[in-house]
Write a protein that holds these residues in place. Sequence first.
Motif, PDB file in Angstrom:
ATOM      1  N   PRO A 271     -20.117   3.895 -11.190  1.00  0.00           N
ATOM      2  CA  PRO A 271     -19.115   4.592 -12.012  1.00  0.00           C
ATOM      3  C   PRO A 271     -18.868   6.041 -11.591  1.00  0.00           C
ATOM      4  CG  PRO A 271     -21.157   4.291 -13.233  1.00  0.00           C
ATOM      5  CD  PRO A 271     -21.288   3.495 -11.979  1.00  0.00           C
ATOM      6  N   LYS A 272     -19.809   6.653 -10.901  1.00  0.00           N
ATOM      7  CA  LYS A 272     -19.638   8.048 -10.482  1.00  0.00           C
ATOM      8  C   LYS A 272     -18.852   8.185  -9.182  1.00  0.00           C
ATOM      9  CE  LYS A 272     -23.882   9.665 -12.745  1.00  0.00           C
ATOM     10  NZ  LYS A 272     -25.192  10.341 -12.548  1.00  0.00           N
ATOM     11  N   SER A 273     -18.557   7.071  -8.535  1.00  0.00           N
ATOM     12  CA  SER A 273     -17.815   7.112  -7.273  1.00  0.00           C
ATOM     13  C   SER A 273     -16.330   7.321  -7.537  1.00  0.00           C
ATOM     14  CB  SER A 273     -18.024   5.813  -6.496  1.00  0.00           C
ATOM     15  OG  SER A 273     -17.154   5.744  -5.387  1.00  0.00           O
ATOM     16  N   THR A 274     -15.703   8.151  -6.698  1.00  0.00           N
ATOM     17  CA  THR A 274     -14.257   8.383  -6.791  1.00  0.00           C
ATOM     18  C   THR A 274     -13.539   8.026  -5.495  1.00  0.00           C
ATOM     19  OG1 THR A 274     -14.561  10.688  -6.102  1.00  0.00           O
ATOM     20  CG2 THR A 274     -14.567  10.240  -8.480  1.00  0.00           C
ATOM     21  N   GLU A 275     -14.235   7.368  -4.594  1.00  0.00           N
ATOM     22  CA  GLU A 275     -13.676   7.111  -3.272  1.00  0.00           C
ATOM     23  C   GLU A 275     -12.558   6.067  -3.266  1.00  0.00           C
ATOM     24  OE1 GLU A 275     -16.677   7.893  -3.738  1.00  0.00           O
ATOM     25  OE2 GLU A 275     -17.411   9.184  -2.122  1.00  0.00           O
ATOM     26  N   ILE A 276     -12.702   5.028  -4.095  1.00  0.00           N
ATOM     27  CA  ILE A 276     -11.761   3.910  -4.042  1.00  0.00           C
ATOM     28  C   ILE A 276     -10.665   4.085  -5.082  1.00  0.00           C
ATOM     29  CG2 ILE A 276     -11.499   1.424  -4.313  1.00  0.00           C
ATOM     30  CD1 ILE A 276     -12.946   2.227  -1.778  1.00  0.00           C
ATOM     31  N   ASN A 277      -9.446   4.244  -4.601  1.00  0.00           N
ATOM     32  CA  ASN A 277      -8.270   4.263  -5.462  1.00  0.00           C
ATOM     33  C   ASN A 277      -7.088   3.734  -4.653  1.00  0.00           C
ATOM     34  OD1 ASN A 277      -6.995   6.601  -4.062  1.00  0.00           O
ATOM     35  ND2 ASN A 277      -8.719   7.728  -4.962  1.00  0.00           N
ATOM     36  N   PHE A 278      -5.939   3.685  -5.274  1.00  0.00           N
ATOM     37  CA  PHE A 278      -4.784   3.086  -4.605  1.00  0.00           C
ATOM     38  C   PHE A 278      -4.436   3.814  -3.311  1.00  0.00           C
ATOM     39  CE2 PHE A 278      -0.421   1.959  -3.809  1.00  0.00           C
ATOM     40  CZ  PHE A 278      -0.329   0.643  -4.216  1.00  0.00           C
ATOM     41  N   GLY A 279      -4.448   5.162  -3.352  1.00  0.00           N
ATOM     42  CA  GLY A 279      -4.054   5.938  -2.186  1.00  0.00           C
ATOM     43  C   GLY A 279      -5.009   5.796  -1.017  1.00  0.00           C
ATOM     44  N   THR A 280      -6.314   5.931  -1.266  1.00  0.00           N
ATOM     45  CA  THR A 280      -7.287   5.845  -0.171  1.00  0.00           C
ATOM     46  C   THR A 280      -7.321   4.441   0.430  1.00  0.00           C
ATOM     47  OG1 THR A 280      -9.058   5.400  -1.777  1.00  0.00           O
ATOM     48  CG2 THR A 280      -8.726   7.677  -1.091  1.00  0.00           C
ATOM     49  N   TRP A 281      -7.186   3.431  -0.437  1.00  0.00           N
ATOM     50  CA  TRP A 281      -7.190   2.057   0.080  1.00  0.00           C
ATOM     51  C   TRP A 281      -5.966   1.818   0.959  1.00  0.00           C
ATOM     52  CZ3 TRP A 281     -10.955  -1.596  -0.141  1.00  0.00           C
ATOM     53  CH2 TRP A 281     -10.611  -2.874   0.277  1.00  0.00           C
ATOM     54  N   PHE A 282      -4.811   2.324   0.537  1.00  0.00           N
ATOM     55  CA  PHE A 282      -3.595   2.146   1.323  1.00  0.00           C
ATOM     56  C   PHE A 282      -3.726   2.830   2.684  1.00  0.00           C
ATOM     57  CE2 PHE A 282       0.643   3.366   2.714  1.00  0.00           C
ATOM     58  CZ  PHE A 282       1.346   2.180   2.573  1.00  0.00           C
ATOM     59  N   LEU A 283      -4.206   4.070   2.699  1.00  0.00           N
ATOM     60  CA  LEU A 283      -4.362   4.789   3.960  1.00  0.00           C
ATOM     61  C   LEU A 283      -5.375   4.105   4.874  1.00  0.00           C
ATOM     62  CD1 LEU A 283      -4.387   8.493   2.672  1.00  0.00           C
ATOM     63  CD2 LEU A 283      -2.532   7.285   3.841  1.00  0.00           C
ATOM     64  N   LEU A 284      -6.394   3.508   4.280  1.00  0.00           N
ATOM     65  CA  LEU A 284      -7.391   2.797   5.077  1.00  0.00           C
ATOM     66  C   LEU A 284      -6.808   1.527   5.690  1.00  0.00           C
ATOM     67  CD1 LEU A 284     -10.481   2.316   5.842  1.00  0.00           C
ATOM     68  CD2 LEU A 284     -10.536   0.885   3.794  1.00  0.00           C
ATOM     69  N   CYS A 285      -6.035   0.781   4.894  1.00  0.00           N
ATOM     70  CA  CYS A 285      -5.664  -0.581   5.288  1.00  0.00           C
ATOM     71  C   CYS A 285      -4.289  -0.717   5.929  1.00  0.00           C
ATOM     72  CB  CYS A 285      -5.742  -1.509   4.076  1.00  0.00           C
ATOM     73  SG  CYS A 285      -7.416  -1.736   3.446  1.00  0.00           S
ATOM     74  N   ILE A 286      -3.404   0.263   5.781  1.00  0.00           N
ATOM     75  CA  ILE A 286      -2.084   0.134   6.394  1.00  0.00           C
ATOM     76  C   ILE A 286      -2.191   0.018   7.916  1.00  0.00           C
ATOM     77  CG2 ILE A 286      -1.601   2.611   6.470  1.00  0.00           C
ATOM     78  CD1 ILE A 286       0.938  -0.190   5.753  1.00  0.00           C
ATOM     79  N   PRO A 287      -3.082   0.772   8.605  1.00  0.00           N
ATOM     80  CA  PRO A 287      -3.218   0.541  10.056  1.00  0.00           C
ATOM     81  C   PRO A 287      -3.751  -0.858  10.369  1.00  0.00           C
ATOM     82  CG  PRO A 287      -4.182   2.637   9.425  1.00  0.00           C
ATOM     83  CD  PRO A 287      -3.924   1.890   8.158  1.00  0.00           C
ATOM     84  N   ILE A 288      -4.686  -1.355   9.530  1.00  0.00           N
ATOM     85  CA  ILE A 288      -5.225  -2.703   9.752  1.00  0.00           C
ATOM     86  C   ILE A 288      -4.114  -3.734   9.676  1.00  0.00           C
ATOM     87  CG2 ILE A 288      -6.775  -4.478   8.833  1.00  0.00           C
ATOM     88  CD1 ILE A 288      -8.588  -2.296   7.821  1.00  0.00           C
ATOM     89  N   SER A 289      -3.272  -3.635   8.640  1.00  0.00           N
ATOM     90  CA  SER A 289      -2.199  -4.611   8.454  1.00  0.00           C
ATOM     91  C   SER A 289      -1.192  -4.559   9.588  1.00  0.00           C
ATOM     92  CB  SER A 289      -1.496  -4.375   7.113  1.00  0.00           C
ATOM     93  OG  SER A 289      -2.376  -4.593   6.037  1.00  0.00           O
ATOM     94  N   ILE A 290      -0.791  -3.347  10.001  1.00  0.00           N
ATOM     95  CA  ILE A 290       0.196  -3.222  11.074  1.00  0.00           C
ATOM     96  C   ILE A 290      -0.356  -3.768  12.382  1.00  0.00           C
ATOM     97  CG2 ILE A 290       1.463  -1.563  12.486  1.00  0.00           C
ATOM     98  CD1 ILE A 290       1.741   0.180   9.984  1.00  0.00           C
ATOM     99  N   ILE A 291      -1.586  -3.382  12.719  1.00  0.00           N
ATOM    100  CA  ILE A 291      -2.200  -3.870  13.966  1.00  0.00           C
ATOM    101  C   ILE A 291      -2.326  -5.384  13.934  1.00  0.00           C
ATOM    102  CG2 ILE A 291      -4.313  -3.863  15.354  1.00  0.00           C
ATOM    103  CD1 ILE A 291      -4.725  -0.948  14.441  1.00  0.00           C
ATOM    104  N   LEU A 292      -2.788  -5.914  12.812  1.00  0.00           N
ATOM    105  CA  LEU A 292      -3.015  -7.355  12.712  1.00  0.00           C
ATOM    106  C   LEU A 292      -1.704  -8.135  12.708  1.00  0.00           C
ATOM    107  CD1 LEU A 292      -5.348  -9.266  12.674  1.00  0.00           C
ATOM    108  CD2 LEU A 292      -5.475  -9.061  10.196  1.00  0.00           C
TER     109      LEU A 292
END
Length: 582
Positions: A271-292
């Motif tokens: 519960p104390k983690s703030t790393e995972i949210n819509f913005g960070t997930w999108f920035l992480l995964c948009i390169p994965i999706s485009i490459i794939l």
Amino acid sequence: MRLFLSYIWMYRRLLLIVLTPLLLLPVPLIIKTTEAQCAYVLFVVAMFWLSEALPLSVTAFIPALMFPLFGILPSKTIASTYFKDFHLLLTGVICLATSIEKWNLHKRIALRMVMLVGVNPGWLMLGFMFSTGFLSMWLSNTSTAAMVMPIVEAVAQQIINAEAEVDAMQTNSSEGIHNEVFELEDNEITTKCDPEKHVNGYTNGTVTTWKDEKSTTQSASENKYRSKKNHMMCKAMCLCIAYSSTIGGLTTITGTSTNLIFAEQFQTRYPKSTEINFGTWFLLCIPISIILLLLSWIWLQWLFLGFNIKEMFKCGKEKTQREKASEKVILEEYNKLGPISYQEIMTFILFLLMALLWFTRDPGFFPGWSSLFPNYLGYATDSTAALLLDSFDYAPLITWKEFQACMPWDIAILVGGGFALAEGCEVSGLSQWIGNKMTPLGSLPIVIVVLIACIIVTSVTEVASNPATITIFLPILAPLAEALYVNPLYILIPTTLCTSFAFLLPVANPPNAIVFSYGHLQVMDMVKAGLGINILGVLVVMLCISTWAIPMFNLHTYPAWAPIIVPPNSTISVTSLLTTAG
């Protein structure tokens, strides 16, 4: 003997339902610890989820029944785990998706994007893949594949018809004979042809069988598609929709149920983690999706059509009759939509506002709008924005009945069962016990541990549903990361992404089943193509977790929000363990 085996096969689900709990019952009766009792429940639920002996949502209620009986959790506590913030977010997303589907905004977006890239079979595939991937970011993978496939089928049939038109014109020209049989009206072929429904009875589109004097020497497949190239084109276009609808869903937290399950279970456990949210997930995964998406496009081109770079990138070439005919059918489909309506405009505005609020709530690299309420940090989540915009417009875009028809209640219950299972594993001590038993894996490089986990979940998800797979493995992998003193995101992010890589079989996920139902593919086609995409997917995810994901989430540091677990009877200090992990 054969009759006996046939009866076993006929009643296999009933046998699994009865025998699984009975055969595993000695575990809690003999060991008599809360860890063993929780493990018994976990095994029973996992077996039922993997085999689907019971509906997934029915199996999800088993923890609510067994945990109170074993004294692991009281009924009131376990009941509260079945409805969380995830369900409010899902409600908001489904409301928006229902409106998009109802007013055909998805179709307008898909056709417009395809019109931009042209209708050369190779470029057409790429256009369909990116438009499908974009839609899948916001709609369910199943809905996206079901909506786009009729358009793809119509274009594929138009290409086949256009080829017949060109052949007929060339035949007449070479023989110098004018034959009224080959006259065309409105670009529709009137030669001898029999429309045949797909063998599986799916009625979205038909396959045309062309009968001429040469057809008696051709195989059945060649008759159906006029040429092997036509058949390969249909296969490639079907698979590109199945794969892109899955790959696109990786990009956003709301894109797939596996992403949502991961996000909610991660926030519940940390519960104390703030790393995972819509913005960070999108920035992480948009390169994965485009490459794939690009690699999948190249793979399917090479496998079915032959990837001719010189031909693909040749500029200034005059369009063929096939390309002109395909452009016409796409333009006609777009014109059928008519002018953009008020409802489409409002849905699009709500869509943009929701995406904007998701991105800017707490992006991490600059203060988001949630920082405007410093006294209530953590109170507003992605579900807050989703529900706010659902009640934004006065004129209703959808009715409650339409929402109910589209709401995946089975997934909502399944996710609740996963939360209940995770809570039981934590309270009973089973999670910590599993983590301690897996500490010998610490002798391996963390990259190898992640790769092994990715391969395991990619294999399991081919025979089990994606939500069930992620729900089973998250309570196991999280304590494993803690026991190894590795940032939990280092293991959980890649395994979550790999859980969606169910590309091998028609039954592996709904998009595969939808495209298979059109009758162009055989199982071996999907296995051959899907194996390559699975390998590419795992490699791209490993590339991500070894490069740009490290600075984004500081993966080489054990975070303060994760618990520090010292193995029993250990003489190693926590400081030395953290130093080793770093």
